[in-house]
Design an enzyme around this catalytic site. Sequence first.
Site, mmCIF file in Angstrom:
data_model
loop_
_atom_site.group_PDB
_atom_site.id
_atom_site.type_symbol
_atom_site.label_atom_id
_atom_site.label_comp_id
_atom_site.label_asym_id
_atom_site.label_seq_id
_atom_site.Cartn_x
_atom_site.Cartn_y
_atom_site.Cartn_z
ATOM 1 N N LYS A 113 85.402 39.899 3.216
ATOM 2 C CA LYS A 113 84.873 40.889 2.270
ATOM 3 C C LYS A 113 85.895 41.087 1.155
ATOM 4 O O LYS A 113 87.075 41.356 1.414
ATOM 5 C CB LYS A 113 84.631 42.201 3.013
HETATM 6 O O1 G3P Z 1 79.857 48.936 4.235
HETATM 7 C C1 G3P Z 1 80.211 49.886 3.323
HETATM 8 C C2 G3P Z 1 79.146 50.863 2.881
HETATM 9 O O2 G3P Z 1 77.978 50.708 3.589
HETATM 10 C C3 G3P Z 1 79.697 52.257 2.775
HETATM 11 O O3 G3P Z 1 78.780 53.265 3.005
HETATM 12 O O4 G3P Z 1 78.225 55.620 3.459
HETATM 13 O O5 G3P Z 1 80.594 54.999 2.906
HETATM 14 O O6 G3P Z 1 78.831 54.953 1.159
HETATM 15 P P1 G3P Z 1 79.135 54.788 2.615
#
Ligand code: G3P
Length: 215
Positions: free
Chosen positions: A82
């Site tokens: 990533k």
């Molecule tokens: O994989 C990273 C992404 O899905 C982050 O999600 O909830 O931290 O915005 P969030």
Amino acid sequence: MKLFLDTANVEQVAEIAQWGVLDGVTTNPSLVAKEGKDFKETVLAMCTHVPNVSAQVTATDFDGMKAQADEYSGWHKHVVVKVPMTVEGLKTLSYCKKKGIRTNTTLVFSVNQAILAAKAGATIISPFIGRIDDLGQDGMDLIAEIMQAWNNYNFDTEVLVASTRHPRHIADAAQLGAHICTIPYSVFTKLPMHILTDKGLDQFQKDWELVRKKK
Ligand code: G3P
């Protein structure tokens, strides 16, 4: 459509993998920090359950990202490196493409970023829709715009809908033809549920009891 779990918790991955619907996992430094476990051990454990495990580089310069991409991709064939959507990240995507290392570009918030990452050779791009919703905009509009651009130019990079916050996000992403959704455990476990399924099953069980009693 592929379904990924957005977590660094190995137990959650093991549990959902048993359902037979899980195609991968996305981790990020925040999720890894939350679990407090060794990063490499976590990734390797997840690789035994699913064929795609995103492991994020933490370097911010090309040389550092390149070294981490080489290291992580050597851990297991299921690792997807990533890489953040920066200029240094684009150089890393291009390097990985040439070396046959699979990549997932994270922190994508615009169609132009999506196009650049695809052209640099990303295997996957991850637009973060929940964080756009948090700004009072509609994150799913970005997915619609990216899918339109993808239809226009036939990019083979997969579009992964990230930062999903509720089940409707997954259904909407599917309507738009997004290739992958990554879903937090709390949302994933809501996906099989429907009140009418519960009600219907309850009634079937009660009626079957009446049949049994007549025997
Ligand atoms: O994989 C990273 C992404 O899905 C982050 O999600 O909830 O931290 O915005 P969030």
